[in-house]
Each structure stands twice: as C-alpha cells, then as structure tokens.
Design an enzyme around this catalytic site. Sequence first.
Site, PDB file in Angstrom:
ATOM      1  N   ARG A   1     -49.146  50.685  71.109  1.00  0.00           N
ATOM      2  CA  ARG A   1     -49.416  50.398  72.520  1.00  0.00           C
ATOM      3  C   ARG A   1     -49.352  51.694  73.316  1.00  0.00           C
ATOM      4  O   ARG A   1     -48.360  52.415  73.265  1.00  0.00           O
ATOM      5  CB  ARG A   1     -48.385  49.401  73.063  1.00  0.00           C
ATOM      6  CG  ARG A   1     -48.548  49.171  74.553  1.00  0.00           C
ATOM      7  CD  ARG A   1     -47.585  48.108  75.091  1.00  0.00           C
ATOM      8  NE  ARG A   1     -47.752  48.041  76.529  1.00  0.00           N
ATOM      9  CZ  ARG A   1     -46.763  48.015  77.423  1.00  0.00           C
ATOM     10  NH1 ARG A   1     -45.501  48.017  77.009  1.00  0.00           N
ATOM     11  NH2 ARG A   1     -47.016  47.982  78.698  1.00  0.00           N
TER      12      ARG A   1
ATOM     13  N   HIS B   1     -49.684  51.645  83.876  1.00  0.00           N
ATOM     14  CA  HIS B   1     -48.240  51.720  83.619  1.00  0.00           C
ATOM     15  C   HIS B   1     -47.635  52.647  84.685  1.00  0.00           C
ATOM     16  O   HIS B   1     -47.114  53.724  84.384  1.00  0.00           O
ATOM     17  CB  HIS B   1     -47.975  52.215  82.190  1.00  0.00           C
ATOM     18  CG  HIS B   1     -46.604  51.912  81.654  1.00  0.00           C
ATOM     19  ND1 HIS B   1     -46.395  51.235  80.465  1.00  0.00           N
ATOM     20  CD2 HIS B   1     -45.373  52.201  82.126  1.00  0.00           C
ATOM     21  CE1 HIS B   1     -45.080  51.139  80.237  1.00  0.00           C
ATOM     22  NE2 HIS B   1     -44.433  51.724  81.232  1.00  0.00           N
TER      23      HIS B   1
ATOM     24  N   GLU C   1     -45.077  45.540  83.677  1.00  0.00           N
ATOM     25  CA  GLU C   1     -43.878  45.154  84.444  1.00  0.00           C
ATOM     26  C   GLU C   1     -44.067  45.227  85.957  1.00  0.00           C
ATOM     27  O   GLU C   1     -43.403  46.032  86.642  1.00  0.00           O
ATOM     28  CB  GLU C   1     -42.698  46.046  84.045  1.00  0.00           C
ATOM     29  CG  GLU C   1     -42.228  45.857  82.637  1.00  0.00           C
ATOM     30  CD  GLU C   1     -40.958  46.662  82.316  1.00  0.00           C
ATOM     31  OE1 GLU C   1     -40.582  47.549  83.098  1.00  0.00           O
ATOM     32  OE2 GLU C   1     -40.331  46.374  81.285  1.00  0.00           O
TER      33      GLU C   1
ATOM     34  N   ASN D   1     -41.661  42.673  77.859  1.00  0.00           N
ATOM     35  CA  ASN D   1     -40.782  43.781  77.515  1.00  0.00           C
ATOM     36  C   ASN D   1     -39.373  43.222  77.627  1.00  0.00           C
ATOM     37  O   ASN D   1     -38.956  42.809  78.716  1.00  0.00           O
ATOM     38  CB  ASN D   1     -40.947  44.939  78.489  1.00  0.00           C
ATOM     39  CG  ASN D   1     -42.327  45.577  78.392  1.00  0.00           C
ATOM     40  OD1 ASN D   1     -43.092  45.310  77.454  1.00  0.00           O
ATOM     41  ND2 ASN D   1     -42.646  46.424  79.362  1.00  0.00           N
TER      42      ASN D   1
ATOM     43  N   TYR E   1     -35.255  43.803  76.819  1.00  0.00           N
ATOM     44  CA  TYR E   1     -34.251  44.812  76.484  1.00  0.00           C
ATOM     45  C   TYR E   1     -32.857  44.260  76.260  1.00  0.00           C
ATOM     46  O   TYR E   1     -32.162  44.652  75.341  1.00  0.00           O
ATOM     47  CB  TYR E   1     -34.231  45.909  77.558  1.00  0.00           C
ATOM     48  CG  TYR E   1     -35.398  46.857  77.400  1.00  0.00           C
ATOM     49  CD1 TYR E   1     -35.288  47.978  76.600  1.00  0.00           C
ATOM     50  CD2 TYR E   1     -36.629  46.587  77.993  1.00  0.00           C
ATOM     51  CE1 TYR E   1     -36.356  48.833  76.405  1.00  0.00           C
ATOM     52  CE2 TYR E   1     -37.716  47.438  77.794  1.00  0.00           C
ATOM     53  CZ  TYR E   1     -37.572  48.556  76.995  1.00  0.00           C
ATOM     54  OH  TYR E   1     -38.636  49.389  76.788  1.00  0.00           O
TER      55      TYR E   1
ATOM     56  N   GLU F   1     -42.519  45.540  74.374  1.00  0.00           N
ATOM     57  CA  GLU F   1     -41.491  46.585  74.333  1.00  0.00           C
ATOM     58  C   GLU F   1     -40.164  45.948  73.954  1.00  0.00           C
ATOM     59  O   GLU F   1     -39.878  44.809  74.359  1.00  0.00           O
ATOM     60  CB  GLU F   1     -41.274  47.282  75.697  1.00  0.00           C
ATOM     61  CG  GLU F   1     -42.340  48.258  76.104  1.00  0.00           C
ATOM     62  CD  GLU F   1     -42.087  48.863  77.482  1.00  0.00           C
ATOM     63  OE1 GLU F   1     -40.905  49.028  77.870  1.00  0.00           O
ATOM     64  OE2 GLU F   1     -43.067  49.161  78.162  1.00  0.00           O
TER      65      GLU F   1
END
Length: 496
Positions: free
Chosen positions: A78, A124, A170, A310, A312, A384
């Site tokens: 990506r 991004h 995001e 994404n 985390y 991500e």
Amino acid sequence: MSTTATFPSDFFFGYATASAQVEGAPNADGKSPSIWDVWSHDPSHIKDGKTVDAGTGFYEKWREDIALMKSYGVNAYRMSLSWPRIVPSGKKGGEANAKAIAWYRDVLLELKANGITPFVTLYHWDHPQSLQEEYGGWLSEKMIVDFEYYSRVCFENFGDLVENWFTINEPNIHSMHGYKTGQQAPGRSSDRKISPEGDSSVEHLVVGHHLLLAHATVVKMYREEFKKGNEKRQIALVVNANWGEPMDDTPESILAAQVFFDCNSGWFSDPIVFGDYPQTLKDICGDKLPQFTEEEKKLVKGSTDFIAINHYTTMMIKKRTTPLDPSDQWNSFVPDIETSFFDKDGKEIAPEAGLIWCRTVPWGFGKLLDYLWKRYQLPIYISENGITCPNENDIPREEALHDDFRINYFTTYCDQMALKISEGVPIKCYLAWAFTDNYEWQEGYSARFGVTYIDYEDGLKRYPKDSAWALKKYFEERTAKEEGINDEEGRDRRCD
Ligand code: GBH
C-alpha cells in the site's frame, strides 16, 4: 492465543507507507509544496524538530525498496500518491505533471514485475499548500472539485496498473489533528499557543463532512467511468478504527464504549455504508454537525466496496468521572467519556510500547473484527496495523533490529485475524504499518514503526528487523499455496 486457521491463497499480505512519510524529494521534477512540507519547517511543530524533506529517500531508492519488500514475501503493497507531485497547481484543469506520472508508473510497473499487487491511496494528508492558502483546504467545499479532478488524473494515468484504490486515509484523524488539536498540518486549533487561527469547536466537523463528500464524489466517478464492470476494480475509504472495551458491564460503560466507536470510526463508516452520521454523534454535536441533503445521502450511502481499517490498539472506556483538562482538544470532542489502558481493578491491560497511545491488545482486535462484520456486513481489509517498541529510537541499531516486542504484536494480532477468518468473518487483506521506519508526522523520525530500520545518520541505509522475517515466516506457514489446497492439506503440511 495461537490458531491453526489458514489464510486462503488469494489473501493479501504486505506493508503500507504514505507519500509524505517516505518519498522525500520535496522539490523534484516539478512538485509543489504540500501542507506538510510547509508545516514541518517550523521545528516547534515536530518532536525532533526535523522536516519531512528527506523522508526515507524512497523517491531515489524505490527499486532497492521493492526488491527488499519482495524478499519479505509480500504479495501486496500500500502506497499513496502525492497530489502536489501529480497536479502541482492542485486545481481543476491544472497541468498533470508528466515526470511525476512517469515516476509513479515506473514504481507500479516494478511492483507488478515482482508479483506485488498495489493498493493505492489517493490522499494521505499531503494536499498542495496553495489550496490551503487559497481557500482553507478541506474547510472549503471547493476542495471537492479539485480533489475529483486530481483523482481523475490518477485513474486515467494509473488505472491500467491499479485495481485497488483507497480515496482518503483516516479522515477522522486528519480532521481531528489538522483542525481541532492542531497537532498535524495544517495545524489549526482554538489553542492560540499553537495556532494563530482555527475554531476547534466546529472545523473538524466541517472538514470531515467535506472529506466524506469528496470521497463519495470520487467513488461515483470511478464506478461510472473507470470500473467498466470489472469486479476486481475496487475502491474504499480508509477509516482509523481502534477498539473501545466497556470498563465494566454497567449500562453507562457500555454506552460510553458505543459512543467511543460512533464518534471515532462510525463518524465516517456509518455514512459511507448507511448514508448518515450515527445518532450519538448527532446528539453530541447538535447543529455544529453539518447535515447531508437527501441527494448527498444517496451519494454517500454505499460509497465503499469494503471496510478498510487502520487498527492500532484498544482502550478501556467508561463514562467520565474526572474533570476534562480544558486544553485537551482531542477529548473535548466527546467530553463525557474517558479512555484508559487500565482495567476496572487498576490493572494495566498491556505494557507500554514506544508511544503513549498504542499498546498490544490483540483480543480487542478480535472484538473489533466481529463488530465491524456484524455492523457493516462488508468484506474487511486491514490497511494498517503496527506498533513501536519501547525505547526503539534510543538504542543502538544492532539492538533495535531484534524487535521481539513488534514480533509479538504482529503475530498475536494476526492470530486474532486468522481466528476470525476461521469463524467466518470475511477478512481479505493484511497490510502492516510500516515497510520501513519513516516520518511519523508530529513525532518526526523519532518513532520507528518499520519492519526495516532506516539509518538516518548514514545515508538512509536499510536494515531488515527481525519482525520482517518473522512475519514472512508467519504468512508462509499459514497461507494456502494455490487455489484448491484446503485447510486439511495445509494443516498436514505444517505438521511435517
Ligand atoms: C496512522 O495514523 C497513519 O495513517 C499513518 O500515516 C501513521 O504513520 C500511523 O498511523 C502510525 O501512527 O494521543 O492525542 O496523540 C494513526 C493515527 C495516531 C491517531 C495516534 C491518534 C493519538 C492521539 N493515530 N493518535 S494522541
């Protein structure tokens, strides 16, 4: 928890990066300045005071990087495209930069030659600074027209080489940090200590609204003009989605956790699937939250081919009991809830990592995957997932290469994913963050998320960390080799 579940042979495994974080070469071949080029040049904005200028030198080292990536056993990568590189004026009708287009085509062709499928993000966070100066960037709906034009240039020039598109990375984080906390470019906030202008009570909501409309406009164009009935051509929005676990089983905590999801991820995921904002968000924001017209609802609804997240970390959530720090712009968005890495008995749910906001909580990932599938009923792509190790930037390189902390994070998270696949959740793709250490926005180069160490003191040399080989082995052992090899055979092979 380990599992024997197998990934199908068409499962995508690879790494992610973003243009501004890796490319460097801020003025090469006609590129105009991005908001990050300008904003990172004020050292007070960045933890280590360093600019985005160097990145990891990907603009020069791309061929070497793709070879390295290939050696990591990936079948996907990506990356994002730089708007100020491709359309330097940023504007509708502006000249498309032939040199930049040629460079990206070389990169995409090299990936293809190495059997690596590109997943390409259009935006991004690095739009042309000129658009910020002219009309305030995403604060203006003019941005939608210019983003549509830039996206069209990308589809026209790379559409033959790219089947998997992401519109925007995001939007929830870009709105919050760019226009509320002011911690990221363009750095707007009500906090006059850090920003001369901005209104943290409303700008993030306006920006979020325009990002959603821009996303949906581009998806409509792509489907009508570029998809051409080819089912393999897909397009999605990437949403940041952490998991919020209720602190206890009281209705207050359960509601608080729901509000946490709705106001972080649901803010964007609900509109693109259902056509409107979550009710909780509407209740909390009142008339500060822009409304969709009936026509816009139709445009936005269903504007993603899959759920791209994404992910985390996980936090414990409860109704707020302590006073909110008035300078805390992040939490003032949803002031009635509190997040914590400690459970109700005061026990840490996971040890600290390298940055304060991220810890290893694999069970939360599993819960999130269940929840996303139940709520949205769409295939899930992990765009991500990653962590920094404790003190990683403060220890010598030789030591940093042995990143067991990261290996534990990746393997326990991937085990959760494998488990959920075996339970029927349609997860198609896993892209770990990141291929190399890179420019971690307001942290500068001080936070190292890569499976490849970058020696910033010595010519940006690359050194694989142990995690690169661990993840390679992990997927090699668990991925079916070709169509038709089923779980049973896969399992037999592993027992040899
Ligand atoms: C992703 O954002 C980005 O897509 C990627 O570019 C980035 O490099 C990567 O993750 C690693 O960070 O506690 O107030 O500081 C993740 C965004 C970062 C958003 C941490 C929330 C914590 C808020 N998240 N941030 S605060």
